[in-house]
Design a protein around this motif. Structure first.
Motif, short mmCIF file in Angstrom:
data_model
loop_
_atom_site.label_atom_id
_atom_site.label_comp_id
_atom_site.label_asym_id
_atom_site.label_seq_id
_atom_site.Cartn_x
_atom_site.Cartn_y
_atom_site.Cartn_z
N THR A 64 48.14 14.91 59.01
CA THR A 64 46.97 14.00 58.97
C THR A 64 47.30 13.83 57.60
O THR A 64 46.21 12.17 57.52
N GLN A 65 46.93 14.25 56.77
CA GLN A 65 46.97 13.34 54.94
C GLN A 65 47.72 11.91 55.37
O GLN A 65 47.22 11.46 54.49
N ALA A 66 48.78 12.31 55.54
CA ALA A 66 49.59 10.76 56.08
C ALA A 66 48.79 10.25 56.09
O ALA A 66 48.81 8.37 55.23
N SER A 67 48.25 9.58 57.19
CA SER A 67 47.38 8.85 58.49
C SER A 67 46.01 8.43 57.19
O SER A 67 45.61 7.13 57.76
N ALA A 68 45.61 9.59 57.04
CA ALA A 68 44.13 9.25 56.13
C ALA A 68 44.93 8.32 54.38
O ALA A 68 43.97 7.44 54.25
N ALA A 69 45.80 8.36 54.65
CA ALA A 69 46.37 7.75 53.31
C ALA A 69 46.52 6.29 53.83
O ALA A 69 46.16 6.02 52.78
N ALA A 70 47.11 6.07 54.98
CA ALA A 70 47.14 5.07 55.41
C ALA A 70 46.44 4.61 55.57
O ALA A 70 46.31 2.68 55.09
N ALA A 71 45.52 4.79 56.19
CA ALA A 71 44.35 4.37 56.49
C ALA A 71 43.66 3.46 55.64
O ALA A 71 42.62 2.75 55.62
N THR A 72 43.43 4.73 54.00
CA THR A 72 42.79 3.97 53.51
C THR A 72 43.62 2.79 53.12
O THR A 72 42.74 2.49 52.00
N ALA A 73 44.94 3.15 52.22
CA ALA A 73 44.91 1.70 51.73
C ALA A 73 44.81 0.55 52.59
O ALA A 73 44.76 -0.11 51.87
N ASP A 74 44.90 0.86 54.22
CA ASP A 74 44.61 -0.31 55.09
C ASP A 74 43.29 -1.11 54.34
O ASP A 74 43.28 -1.87 54.48
N LEU A 75 42.35 0.30 54.44
CA LEU A 75 41.01 -0.32 54.61
C LEU A 75 40.86 -1.08 52.72
O LEU A 75 39.90 -2.16 52.72
N LEU A 76 41.36 -0.33 51.83
CA LEU A 76 41.67 -1.28 50.46
C LEU A 76 41.97 -2.64 51.02
O LEU A 76 41.68 -3.86 50.20
N LYS A 77 43.47 -2.92 50.79
CA LYS A 77 44.24 -4.09 51.56
C LYS A 77 42.70 -5.36 51.80
O LYS A 77 43.04 -6.43 51.73
N LYS A 78 42.06 -4.79 53.17
CA LYS A 78 41.10 -5.42 54.21
C LYS A 78 40.40 -5.84 52.82
O LYS A 78 40.09 -6.50 52.73
N GLN A 79 39.88 -5.16 52.69
CA GLN A 79 38.67 -5.63 51.10
C GLN A 79 39.17 -6.43 50.31
O GLN A 79 38.02 -6.84 49.55
N GLU A 80 39.78 -5.88 49.84
CA GLU A 80 41.15 -7.10 48.49
C GLU A 80 41.33 -8.80 49.46
O GLU A 80 40.21 -9.98 48.74
#
Length: 323
Positions: A64-80
């Motif tokens: 669960t933590q790994a999936s949450a971290a991956a989702a957060t990184a993906d959202l940051l990349k999309k935001q950039e």
């Protein structure tokens, strides 16, 4: 006066209450209040259990933590990516507004930056923050500084060769060639490889990318030759500096500094060539696209169209005149 039956004697009631001979009722203690039990959701302090040092704490599932971290990184990349696109659209909108408001005057040539009283006017328009997308601005700026450093190195090389010629008259050919390199490489390097690179990143032109790769590769070869410093070639490289050490130490130190500068420029040129090639491969450019751009540019040139029309007309006239 006799009292009526309906009236009550207050003294009688008081006497009955305070009569010591009247048997008193048995004392009954009050019923104890029911104990207040704590709510089931609030555990008692005495009943809390301390975790042993070896007992692991439950922080949640690792997946669960790994999936949450991956989702957060993906959202940051999309935001950039969205921020870059927004900045690019804003830049293009400002450029279009400037062109619409100012017309041709807003795109007046500004390079080289010459004073107004100079009879020679600027030949190019250059604005990296306006013309180049933000993700490529650092690369284009680095190449511009590389060109400036190469020009400075050629000027210092001319001074070093002049000093070498002053202490050793047999180095006259090297001094003459150093002057030729300053006059030749300074404008030609800007026009032949920097401007194609600038236009390639500005308009994503495959043809300009190919022109830049071919000419800048030759320029890198010259950077390496300048760093080596073959005697008589007009380059104050390592070999020429070592030869002059036995003649004059001060001139040799100046030539060693120029050789060090040539070496840094050569290394940076090779690194930037590889970096731009990797960026070029990511833009989706190809040799076929370069051919199409070249053909479109040739046929869209008015001079080429006029020459082709005249050639076709001459050929048709000769065909009608033939018996």
């Amino acid at each position: 006066m006799a009292q009526s039956r309906g009236e009550q004697n207050p003294f009688a009631e008081a006497g009955e209450l305070d009569n010591p001979f009247q048997p008193s009722q048995a004392y009954e203690p009050p019923a104890p209040a029911p104990a207040q039990l704590p709510p089931p959701s609030a555990p008692s302090l005495n009943s809390s259990r301390k975790l042993s040092p070896t007992e692991p704490k439950n922080y949640g599932s690792y997946n669960t933590q790994a999936s949450a971290a991956a989702a957060t990184a993906d959202l940051l990349k999309k935001q950039e990516a969205l921020n870059r696109k927004a900045e690019e659209l804003d830049r293009r909108e400002r450029e279009l507004q400037n062109v619409a408001l100012g017309g041709a005057s807003s795109r007046q040539n500004n390079w080289p930056p010459l004073p107004s009283f100079c009879p020679v006017q600027p030949c190019f328009f250059q604005d990296i923050s306006m013309d180049i997308p933000q993700e490529f601005q650092k690369t284009v700026s680095t190449m511009y500084y590389l060109w400036m450093c190469s020009t400075l190195a050629l000027f210092l090389n001319f001074l070093a060769c002049l000093a070498s010629f002053c202490v050793e008259t047999r180095n006259g050919s090297g001094f003459g060639l150093s002057l030729l390199w300053v006059l030749l490489f300074t404008p030609c390097s800007f026009v032949c490889w920097y401007r194609p690179m600038y236009k390639a990143f500005r308009s994503d032109s495959s043809f300009n990318f190919f022109v830049f790769f071919f000419i800048f590769f030759v320029q890198d070869v010259f950077f390496v030759l300048q760093a080596i410093g073959i005697p008589g070639w007009g380059f104050s490289g390592w070999i020429s500096a070592i030869v002059v050490v036995r003649i004059n130490a001060a001139v040799a130190v100046l030539m060693l500094l120029v050789a060090l500068l040539f070496t840094g420029i050569a290394v940076l040129g090779i690194v930037m060539l590889k970096r731009i090639h990797s960026l070029y491969r990511r833009t989706g450019a190809s040799f076929q696209k370069a051919q199409q751009e070249f053909a479109a540019g040739v046929f869209s040139n008015p001079a080429v169209r006029t020459a082709a029309a005249n050639a076709a007309a001459g050929a048709a006239e000769n065909a009608f005149r033939a018996p």
